[in-house]
Write an enzyme that holds these catalytic residues in place. Structure first.
Site, mmCIF file in Angstrom:
data_model
loop_
_atom_site.group_PDB
_atom_site.id
_atom_site.type_symbol
_atom_site.label_atom_id
_atom_site.label_comp_id
_atom_site.label_asym_id
_atom_site.label_seq_id
_atom_site.Cartn_x
_atom_site.Cartn_y
_atom_site.Cartn_z
ATOM 1 C CB CYS A 1 35.123 -76.539 -0.711
ATOM 2 S SG CYS A 1 34.152 -77.996 -0.994
ATOM 3 C CD GLU B 1 24.028 -74.774 1.811
ATOM 4 O OE1 GLU B 1 24.654 -75.600 0.852
ATOM 5 O OE2 GLU B 1 24.793 -74.589 2.719
ATOM 6 C CB CYS C 1 31.777 -80.376 6.360
ATOM 7 S SG CYS C 1 33.270 -80.801 5.133
ATOM 8 C CG ASP C 2 28.895 -76.674 4.700
ATOM 9 O OD1 ASP C 2 30.257 -76.620 4.638
ATOM 10 O OD2 ASP C 2 28.267 -76.159 3.879
ATOM 11 C CB SER D 1 26.474 -72.918 -0.547
ATOM 12 O OG SER D 1 28.079 -73.372 -0.748
#
Length: 547
Positions: free
Chosen positions: A187, A436, A118-119, A462
């Site tokens: 996602c 964000e 993830c991010d 995001s």
């Protein structure tokens, strides 16, 4: 023989490992491979990594290595959307790197495999691996599959917009919640998670063709096992991150990021990684490349496809094949091949999803660097997701100091078509942590204002977010940047074609306001975020904790 574990001076190290059940012949004769596992039962991007780690270990043993799994922190940023604590996410990148550096140094691993999805977690493990500079492979967790509601695809990024203003216990809300995350994985849009997974392939730091394998495909397990075998070979070859991560490699990654319409957060992460490895990389590189590279990838939000579709179309190698005339094909990858070798074997199976450069999704490219008197250093807009009518817009400023204030104004009908929302003091030092801005951007879409209202901020977005939104404004407001001087009703102009972000006041008026400005009190005065605020660089320098 493993010299680190031979001789009298290593007796304590051998004793400790024997206490863990490892045999003398393994300890002394085999490469020691650290398996960094960011497994987290409460984060879909990382909930499945336990199984992948076990398969990696099988590969390491089979190739003659000895694996040592240890944990690193991970989160799912969506767990805290709408809360002030969202500001922890970017700072978490440095916390992860510190943990990997700490454990790997003490345990003297010969090589590393780093599992992340993830991010900020992916660049966090990368920073840690760069500091160790031992042979390393990044393994990405892949994306989740796509949900469906009333005949339409539902992705996690749709939840906020589809349910905004609805009762939390309504059947619609519950049904959408149930299908938004169908299984583990990141996602399935071109959000930050998948953007960074793809960057690992563009950088040559993961096995070719594997970054986009969906989390639940058996292919992911096979790739993990191959990686476990390959890392042992890399230790013998002494192929380190510093051999792979050259300036040319980073320029390849920038070209890929712009061509795929990647998350704006990628800029922060690539600059931070380059700084760590000692490669010069600046906003000017993104600006220069952004002017000549079109967006050719139709994954949401730039198009209508998902990451699963991208993988089935040939994945990252197929996209790189379309970009090969712009790439440094002699760059190394972890397999020992060159990028040219990878591209030569690639095949594009969906030419509507992965376009050629003569038939792009958007000729303007995925990202544009803006400058002007409101952003003397730089600002960023994801130009491939901006409606045509908003590629040049101006309007009166509506000024807020928090995302929560902006969304409240939208919901109360106080924001009108033609307005430009300003959300400031949300930069790396101001938030602190460069939060964000998701609530206000989702509300613009939910209330039908995303084609008539702009938003600018020194925070970030995001990878889900899209539309006429400008972030990463530097210098940030907390440091006295021009964003701090904007007043309600000032006219702000954004021009993507000219790459300009302008506050329509005179230099004299700007100076008067600057002389009156008073720096706000820090929002946080202790703990992790206080430390981060003292040590972080500005957004245009990667926003990392470095001296």
């Amino acid at each position: 023989m493993n010299k680190k574990f031979m001789g009298t001076e290593a007796i304590m190290r051998r004793a400790m490992l024997k206490g863990c059940g490892f045999a003398d012949e393994d300890i002394k004769t085999k490469p020691h491979i650290g398996i960094v596992n960011t497994y987290n039962e409460g984060a879909p991007g990382h909930a499945h990594l336990k199984q992948l780690a076990e398969v990696i270990k099988q590969g390491v043993w089979a190739a003659g290595g000895i694996p040592f799994e240890f944990g690193a922190p991970s989160t799912c940023g969506d767990m805290i959307v709408g809360e002030e604590e969202l500001k922890y996410e970017l700072a978490g990148r440095d916390a992860i790197a510190l943990g990997i550096e700490y454990v790997s140094t003490v345990h003297q691993f010969d090589g590393l495999i780093l599992l992340a999805s993830c991010d900020n977690i992916i660049p966090g493990v990368c920073l840690g691996a760069i500091r160790m500079n031992v042979p390393s492979i990044i393994i990405t967790g892949g994306s989740m599959l796509v949900g469906e509601y009333e005949g339409e695809e539902v992705l996690p990024c749709d939840v906020g917009v589809m349910t905004m203003g609805k009762e939390a216990d309504s059947q619609r809300v519950q049904d959408i919640e149930d299908v938004a995350c169908r299984c583990p994985g990141a996602c399935s849009t071109m959000g930050t998670a998948n953007s960074m997974q793809i960057m690992m392939e563009a950088l040559g730091w993961t096995l070719p063709g594997t970054a986009t394998i969906p989390a639940v495909y058996a292919d992911k397990l096979r790739a993990a096992r191959r990686a476990g075998k390959r890392i042992v070979e890399m230790v013998k070859e002494d192929l380190k991150p510093s051999d792979i991560l050259t300036r040319e490699t980073f320029l390849n990654a920038i070209t890929t990021d712009i061509a795929m319409g990647g998350s704006t957060n990628v800029i922060l992460h690539l600059i931070a990684l380059a700084r760590e490895v000692g490669v010069e990389l600046t906003m000017n590189d993104f600006d220069r490349i952004g002017k000549k590279v079109p967006c050719i990838c139709g994954v949401k939000p730039s198009g209508n496809y998902t990451i699963v579709d991208l993988h089935n179309a040939g994945g990252v190698p197929a996209m790189l094949k379309e970009l090969q005339s712009l790439l440094y094909l002699d760059s190394k990858v972890v397999t020992g091949e060159t990028l040219g070798d990878v591209v030569e074997k690639a095949r594009n199976k969906n030419e509507d999803l992965i376009r050629n450069m003569n038939n792009p999704i958007n000729p303007d490219g995925g990202l544009t660097i803006l400058r002007g008197n409101l952003a003397p250093n730089s600002a960023i807009i994801r130009s491939s997701s901006v409606p045509e009518n908003m590629k040049k817009f101006s309007g009166p400023a509506r000024v807020f100091s928090r995302d929560q204030e902006g969304v409240k104004a939208i919901q109360e009908g106080k924001i009108k078509p033609g307005d430009v929302i300003v959300i400031r003091y949300e930069g790396p030092k101001g938030a602190p942590g460069m939060k964000e801005i998701m609530l206000s951007t989702d509300a613009l879409v939910a209330y039908g204002l995303d084609t008539s209202v702009g938003l600018i901020t020194d925070g970030r977005f995001s990878g889900f977010n899209h539309g006429p939104i400008v972030g990463h404004i530097t210098p940030e407001a907390y440091e006295g940047g021009p964003l701090a001087l904007v007043e309600e009703g000032d006219i702000i102009s954004v021009d993507i074609k000219e790459a300009k972000l302008t506050l329509k006041i005179s230099d004299g008026e700007m100076q008067k306001r600057r002389e009156k400005w008073v720096k706000p009190e820090p929002k946080v005065k202790q703990g992790m975020m206080h430390i981060y605020a003292q040590m972080c660089r500005s957004a245009d320098e990667g926003a990392g904790m470095t001296l």
